[in-house]
Design a protein around this motif. Structure first.
Motif, PDB file in Angstrom:
ATOM      1  N   CYS A  11     118.986  48.597  92.671  1.00  0.00           N
ATOM      2  CA  CYS A  11     119.356  49.951  93.087  1.00  0.00           C
ATOM      3  C   CYS A  11     118.430  50.475  94.166  1.00  0.00           C
ATOM      4  O   CYS A  11     117.242  50.163  94.191  1.00  0.00           O
ATOM      5  CB  CYS A  11     119.330  50.883  91.880  1.00  0.00           C
ATOM      6  SG  CYS A  11     119.982  52.505  92.289  1.00  0.00           S
ATOM      7  N   CYS A  13     117.251  53.350  94.468  1.00  0.00           N
ATOM      8  CA  CYS A  13     116.308  54.379  94.020  1.00  0.00           C
ATOM      9  C   CYS A  13     114.980  53.761  93.584  1.00  0.00           C
ATOM     10  O   CYS A  13     114.033  54.479  93.302  1.00  0.00           O
ATOM     11  CB  CYS A  13     116.907  55.203  92.881  1.00  0.00           C
ATOM     12  SG  CYS A  13     116.984  54.344  91.309  1.00  0.00           S
ATOM     13  N   SER A  15     114.434  51.797  90.880  1.00  0.00           N
ATOM     14  CA  SER A  15     114.268  51.688  89.436  1.00  0.00           C
ATOM     15  C   SER A  15     114.159  50.235  88.988  1.00  0.00           C
ATOM     16  O   SER A  15     113.701  49.962  87.895  1.00  0.00           O
ATOM     17  CB  SER A  15     115.457  52.343  88.729  1.00  0.00           C
ATOM     18  OG  SER A  15     116.633  51.602  88.997  1.00  0.00           O
ATOM     19  N   CYS A  22     122.833  51.675  87.465  1.00  0.00           N
ATOM     20  CA  CYS A  22     121.921  52.784  87.754  1.00  0.00           C
ATOM     21  C   CYS A  22     122.654  53.903  88.490  1.00  0.00           C
ATOM     22  O   CYS A  22     123.338  54.696  87.864  1.00  0.00           O
ATOM     23  CB  CYS A  22     120.730  52.244  88.540  1.00  0.00           C
ATOM     24  SG  CYS A  22     119.405  53.452  88.709  1.00  0.00           S
ATOM     25  N   CYS A  23     122.556  53.924  89.798  1.00  0.00           N
ATOM     26  CA  CYS A  23     123.019  55.094  90.547  1.00  0.00           C
ATOM     27  C   CYS A  23     124.440  54.963  91.078  1.00  0.00           C
ATOM     28  O   CYS A  23     124.916  55.871  91.761  1.00  0.00           O
ATOM     29  CB  CYS A  23     122.071  55.362  91.715  1.00  0.00           C
ATOM     30  SG  CYS A  23     120.424  55.829  91.170  1.00  0.00           S
TER      31      CYS A  23
HETATM   32 ZN   LIG Z   1     119.179  54.072  90.832  1.00  0.00          ZN
END
Ligand SMILES: [Zn+2]
Ligand SMILES: [Zn+2]
Length: 77
Positions: A11, A13, A15, A22-23
């Motif tokens: 991801c 972000c 993570s 996730c996103c």
């Molecule tokens: Zn994410």
């Protein structure tokens, strides 16, 4: 548009999870809400445009009997 993230890529972000876990959903709902805003703006613009069209055709109807509205002169003839 930026390069599209694949569902199995890490991801964006940071993570460390896969994007799909996730996103992905968050990004998709963000995108659809953005599309909703664009749709709303289009409806508002269309409404204003229709109001303006009604207003200018209202001028034509307000000419005294026996005269016609001149778009070029912006008054009745
Ligand atoms: Zn994410
Ligand atoms: Zn004139």
């Amino acid at each position: 548009m930026a390069t599209k993230l694949h569902r199995n890529d890490p991801c964006h972000c940071g993570s460390g999870k896969k994007y799909k876990n996730c996103c992905l959903e968050k990004d998709q709902s963000k995108l659809s809400s953005k599309l909703g805003v664009i749709g709303l703006v289009l409806v508002v613009i269309l409404g204003i445009w229709l109001l303006a069209a009604n207003f200018s055709s209202g001028n034509a109807q307000n000419c005294p009997a026996g005269t016609t509205w001149s778009e070029a002169h912006m008054h009745c003839h």
